[in-house]
Write an enzyme that holds these catalytic residues in place. Structure first.
Site, PDB file in Angstrom:
ATOM      1  N   CYS B 112       0.801  -1.171   0.079  1.00  0.00           N
ATOM      2  CA  CYS B 112       0.024   0.093  -0.179  1.00  0.00           C
ATOM      3  C   CYS B 112       1.189   0.748   0.076  1.00  0.00           C
ATOM      4  CB  CYS B 112      -0.641  -0.259   1.014  1.00  0.00           C
ATOM      5  SG  CYS B 112      -1.602   1.282   1.152  1.00  0.00           S
ATOM      6  N   CYS B 115      -0.553   4.049   2.493  1.00  0.00           N
ATOM      7  CA  CYS B 115      -0.281   4.415   3.578  1.00  0.00           C
ATOM      8  C   CYS B 115       0.007   2.313   4.133  1.00  0.00           C
ATOM      9  CB  CYS B 115      -1.768   4.545   4.290  1.00  0.00           C
ATOM     10  SG  CYS B 115      -2.897   4.015   3.370  1.00  0.00           S
ATOM     11  N   SER B 116      -0.386   2.355   4.314  1.00  0.00           N
ATOM     12  CA  SER B 116      -0.681   0.479   5.707  1.00  0.00           C
ATOM     13  C   SER B 116      -1.909  -0.405   4.824  1.00  0.00           C
ATOM     14  CB  SER B 116      -0.197   0.393   6.594  1.00  0.00           C
ATOM     15  OG  SER B 116      -0.909   1.643   7.685  1.00  0.00           O
ATOM     16  N   CYS B 117      -3.066  -0.130   4.305  1.00  0.00           N
ATOM     17  CA  CYS B 117      -3.872  -1.057   3.916  1.00  0.00           C
ATOM     18  C   CYS B 117      -3.004  -2.178   4.149  1.00  0.00           C
ATOM     19  CB  CYS B 117      -4.471  -0.174   2.888  1.00  0.00           C
ATOM     20  SG  CYS B 117      -4.831   0.955   2.818  1.00  0.00           S
TER      21      CYS B 117
END
Lengths: 101, 207
Positions: B112, B115-117
């Site tokens: 991602c 962000c950090s999906c």
């Protein structure tokens, strides 16, 4: 849901720099790829981020790009690809597709 | 103060007691307001954190082992990842799961960049490297170089497919079943499937 594009359609990501909560990465703007699938209809995160949840859901796509089309100096495999999820309002048909319509 | 004996260190981790950032202040204020106004209780928030922390990559391993053993399940998993995981009793919540299959000439890897999906319902919280700017910016740019740093060497004839989770989908890599595992049970197969191969930076362990 009215999806403007279908799998296999050639598309270009719009080049635009709106402020706010935008989920179209900079690196993919202006790049050309092919729709891999229609993911379904989702509300626009650019509106949701500001509490506006009354908008109509819109089509979300997975678009597949050849890495060498994304990075002109890509030095790894020629068949390598990058799939990115992009909302419909960020996509436009490429000239190749328009000429067949 | 360091308390050291038998060659290991008992220094407790540092408290994060620096000044609050803008967003930390915002999170605390919002949480306290929700509790004060009776929208949720403090115990409901605590229980939600506990439930999320209790998720581990074992769920993802179970899904992959089932797909290796049951071709019909594998087809359903690729057609609709969310529905197939729910068949196995995994609560997917709002997650829309896309399963991408490794073959003998395609290797998939997930990131991602924004962000950090991450498929938390199947793998639990993401590791620190997945959230790092270095991984997020490099794996889309030079994926094979990043994979090599994880110890993953792919033959030249493989195509590498990077999937950037920029929006509403979450991704799980379905690795190839390792050779020489035809006699293993589904449970034993699940043990070969570590977290990192479900993100696509490694391959399953060999038995």
């Amino acid at each position: 849901m009215n999806a403007r594009f279908g799998p296999g359609d050639a598309v270009r990501v719009r080049v635009a720099y709106p402020p706010g909560h935008v989920r179209t990465p900079y690196y993919i703007r202006g790049r050309e790829g092919v729709v891999e699938r229609v993911c379904g209809a989702f509300r626009n995160p650019e509106e949701l981020a500001y509490g506006r949840s009354d908008g109509q859901p819109m089509a979300l796509y997975r678009v597949r790009f050849l890495q060498r089309d994304v990075w002109p100096d890509y030095a790894e495999g020629g068949g390598d690809t990058l799939d990115v999820e992009i909302y419909e309002h960020w996509l436009e048909p490429t000239a190749a597709r328009e000429s067949t319509e | 103060m360091t308390d050291q004996h038998a060659g290991h260190d008992h220094t407790p981790p540092a408290d994060q007691d620096g000044p609050l950032t803008y967003y930390q202040t915002m999170e605390i204020a919002l949480r306290e307001l929700l509790v004060e106004k009776g929208v949720v209780t403090a115990d409901q928030i605590r229980a939600a954190v506990e439930a999320m922390d209790a998720r581990t990559p074992a769920a993802g391993g179970r899904v992959v082992a089932k797909a290796w053993c049951d071709l019909d399940f594998k087809q359903r998993l690729i057609a609709d990842g969310t529905a197939a995981c729910e068949e196995l009793g995994i609560d997917m919540g709002p997650t829309r799961l896309v399963v991408v299959e490794n073959t003998d000439d395609i290797h998939n890897v997930i990131v991602c960049t924004l962000c950090s999906c991450y498929p938390r319902m199947l793998l639990g919280p993401p590791p620190d490297w997945y959230k790092s700017r270095a991984y997020r910016s490099r794996v889309v740019r030079e994926p094979r170089a990043v994979l090599r740093e994880f110890g993953t060497e792919l033959p030249d004839h493989f195509d590498v497919r990077v999937h950037d989770s920029t929006a509403d989908m979450r991704y799980l890599v379905l690795p190839r079943r390792p050779d020489g595992t035809s006699n293993l049970s589904e449970e034993a197969l699940a043990d070969l499937v570590g977290r990192d191969c479900l993100v696509g930076v490694t391959l399953p362990r060999l038995p």
